[in-house]
Write a protein that holds these residues in place. Structure first.
Motif, short mmCIF file in Angstrom:
data_model
loop_
_atom_site.label_atom_id
_atom_site.label_comp_id
_atom_site.label_asym_id
_atom_site.label_seq_id
_atom_site.Cartn_x
_atom_site.Cartn_y
_atom_site.Cartn_z
N LYS A 125 65.56 2.06 47.16
CA LYS A 125 64.49 1.32 47.85
C LYS A 125 63.48 2.22 48.55
O LYS A 125 62.45 1.73 49.02
CB LYS A 125 65.10 0.39 48.91
N ALA A 153 61.31 -4.21 48.35
CA ALA A 153 62.54 -4.03 47.57
C ALA A 153 62.95 -5.31 46.84
O ALA A 153 63.78 -5.25 45.91
CB ALA A 153 63.67 -3.56 48.48
N LYS A 154 62.39 -6.45 47.22
CA LYS A 154 62.69 -7.69 46.52
C LYS A 154 62.05 -7.73 45.13
O LYS A 154 62.45 -8.53 44.28
CB LYS A 154 62.21 -8.89 47.34
N ILE A 155 61.06 -6.87 44.91
CA ILE A 155 60.34 -6.85 43.64
C ILE A 155 61.00 -5.83 42.71
O ILE A 155 61.14 -4.67 43.06
CB ILE A 155 58.86 -6.49 43.85
N GLU A 183 53.48 -6.38 40.14
CA GLU A 183 53.77 -7.27 41.26
C GLU A 183 53.85 -6.49 42.57
O GLU A 183 53.34 -6.94 43.61
CB GLU A 183 55.08 -8.02 41.00
N ARG A 218 61.78 -0.78 39.15
CA ARG A 218 60.35 -1.11 39.15
C ARG A 218 59.63 0.05 38.46
O ARG A 218 58.90 0.82 39.09
CB ARG A 218 59.87 -1.32 40.59
N GLU A 246 56.83 -5.64 36.87
CA GLU A 246 57.35 -5.47 38.23
C GLU A 246 56.48 -4.49 39.03
O GLU A 246 56.22 -4.70 40.21
CB GLU A 246 58.79 -4.98 38.19
N ASP A 285 60.72 -4.00 57.75
CA ASP A 285 60.55 -5.29 57.08
C ASP A 285 59.72 -5.13 55.81
O ASP A 285 60.00 -5.78 54.79
CB ASP A 285 59.87 -6.29 58.02
N ASN A 344 66.58 -0.71 42.96
CA ASN A 344 65.38 -1.23 42.33
C ASN A 344 65.19 -0.69 40.92
O ASN A 344 65.56 0.45 40.62
CB ASN A 344 64.12 -0.89 43.15
N MET A 361 61.88 -3.67 53.06
CA MET A 361 62.80 -4.66 52.52
C MET A 361 62.08 -5.70 51.68
O MET A 361 62.61 -6.19 50.67
CB MET A 361 63.57 -5.35 53.66
N GLU A 362 60.85 -6.04 52.06
CA GLU A 362 60.07 -7.01 51.29
C GLU A 362 59.68 -6.42 49.93
O GLU A 362 59.78 -7.11 48.90
CB GLU A 362 58.83 -7.42 52.07
N PRO A 403 64.33 -6.00 41.47
CA PRO A 403 65.65 -5.63 41.98
C PRO A 403 66.50 -5.01 40.89
O PRO A 403 66.39 -5.36 39.71
CB PRO A 403 66.23 -6.99 42.43
#
Length: 416
Positions: free
Chosen positions: A96, A23-25, A44, A35, A41, A17, A33, A20-21, A27
């Motif tokens: 990711k 990986a939202k930053i 963040e 970043r 990014e 989890d 990704n 995956m969290e 994208p």
């Protein structure tokens, strides 16, 4: 050293989890990704990691290169910490897991120890090194290189990206330049978990790679100069075709690498052709040869044969050639005790494993110069990395992090 019990395992769902969290930053455009280092990014992602570390009861240190150090205290105030980590920055079209698994796997170790109320003699410090990828600011492993004394901080601050923005100024801009002197920290040991970035573990159906060595690397930029001329009206005997000269040099590079099989490799990754027009025989080419081997003598042999062979090729063709060494590092042999801790952990947990030589550079390669170091690797699908399609299974991530947990606990000395 006390060995941890075989029943100790991380929380695989929580680790996945977290991956995956994160990986939202930043994208990417195709499921991965973007970043890149010292971007908004990146900042963040750092804030999210910092918040998770604070929730796990860790204190955060930050040095002048932006390296993050989240500390869980040990029972012995005088014991040097065991460090574990990697990097959160990615390629422009990255995946990711490259680097991120090593940082969040380290965080998961601390979360697991908190869940089980386990103490260690040595503190444990989870680390995020700045600019491992080197894609926005060359070279790769920039901040771990400053930490290990390979580069000076002023030199690193002056690195410029494609838009002329300096690393130091961008680090300041995003708010992640700390006050701590770089390299002042002393380590009992350092462990880095990483995806293999190669196909061996998946092909051999092994759960764990025990990394014993890191390949050395040599980059030589080759510039061949001839004469631009029309592709249709220039007779074959009168051409000074640098494209053909480059082709023959690249064939030589392949022959040289094959002569040192199975571990040596060689290729050209960067190629510029001038004027790069359909109906002009190129009058200049610039390309970079990347040779790698775990044996320094072999790297030196490959470099010497490249220069001698390419010089002869160009002399025979009436072309001029210039060589420039533009990067490289010596092969790495990881610490025997740390490597044994990784191997012991895999065996205790019943995971299949094999020794590996890492073909890529990692922060661990520089940290190995200042502290006992080892790496753990897990498979990745088709060996694909530095690509948005990079993929691993949850089981692979969990197995690698379980091994990391046990290796760290053996080294940090679990307190019953």
């Amino acid at each position: 050293m006390a060995a941890p019990g075989e029943n100790l395992k991380i929380n695989g769902d929580r680790l996945w989890d977290s991956l995956m969290e994160m990986a939202k930053i930043g994208p990417g455009v195709a499921g991965g990704n973007n970043r890149q280092t010292v971007t908004d990014e990146d900042s963040e992602g750092r804030h999210l990691f910092q918040s998770w570390c604070a929730a796990a009861g860790m204190t955060m240190g930050l040095d002048q290169m932006g390296n993050m150090f989240a500390r869980r205290e040990g029972t012995d105030v005088d014991a040097l910490p065991v460090y574990v980590g990697s990097h959160l920055d990615t390629q422009p079209t990255g995946g990711k897991y490259d680097g991120v698994l090593g940082v969040l796997g380290g965080l998961e170790i601390v979360r697991t120890l908190n869940d089980l109320n386990i103490q260690t003699k040595h503190p444990i410090v989870v680390t995020n090194f700045t600019n491992e990828e080197g894609t926005r600011y060359a070279p790769a492993m920039l901040s771990s290189g400053v930490f290990a004394g390979i580069h000076t901080q002023d030199w690193a601050y002056d690195r410029q990206d494609a838009n002329g923005l300096k690393f130091g100024a961008e680090l300041e801009r995003i708010g992640w330049r700390g006050d701590e002197d770089v390299g002042a920290r002393k380590m009992h040991a350092f462990f880095e978990l990483h995806i293999e970035q190669g196909p061996i573990l998946e092909a051999e159906q092994k759960d764990i790679g025990v990394v014993t060595h890191g390949q050395g690397l040599s980059w030589t930029q080759v510039t061949i100069t001839g004469r631009d001329s029309h592709t249709g009206s220039t007779p074959m005997p009168m051409r000074k075709n640098t494209g053909l000269g480059m082709a023959r040099v690249l064939e030589l590079v392949d022959e040289i690498a094959w002569s040192h099989k199975p571990h040596a490799v060689g290729a050209a990754g960067h190629i510029d052709v001038y004027p790069n027009s359909r109906n002009v025989i190129p009058g200049k080419v610039v390309f970079t040869i990347d040779f790698r081997s775990p044996d320094l003598a072999i790297i030196r042999d490959m470099d010497a044969r490249l220069r001698a062979g390419a010089q002869k090729i160009c002399d025979d063709m009436g072309l001029e050639v210039v060589f420039e060494k533009v990067g490289g590092f010596d092969p790495v042999e990881f610490d025997a005790n740390c490597v044994t801790a990784v191997r012991n952990a895999a065996e205790r947990l019943g995971y299949s494993h094999r020794d590996l030589i890492s073909g890529a550079g990692h922060d661990a390669c520089w940290i190995n110069r200042v502290a006992p170091t080892a790496m753990v690797m897990c498979p990745c699908v088709d060996g694909l990395s530095h690509n948005e399609a990079e993929d691993i299974s949850k089981d692979w991530a969990v197995a690698g992090t379980d091994v990391l947990l046990h290796a760290v606990l053996e080294t940090a000395e679990i307190i019953r």
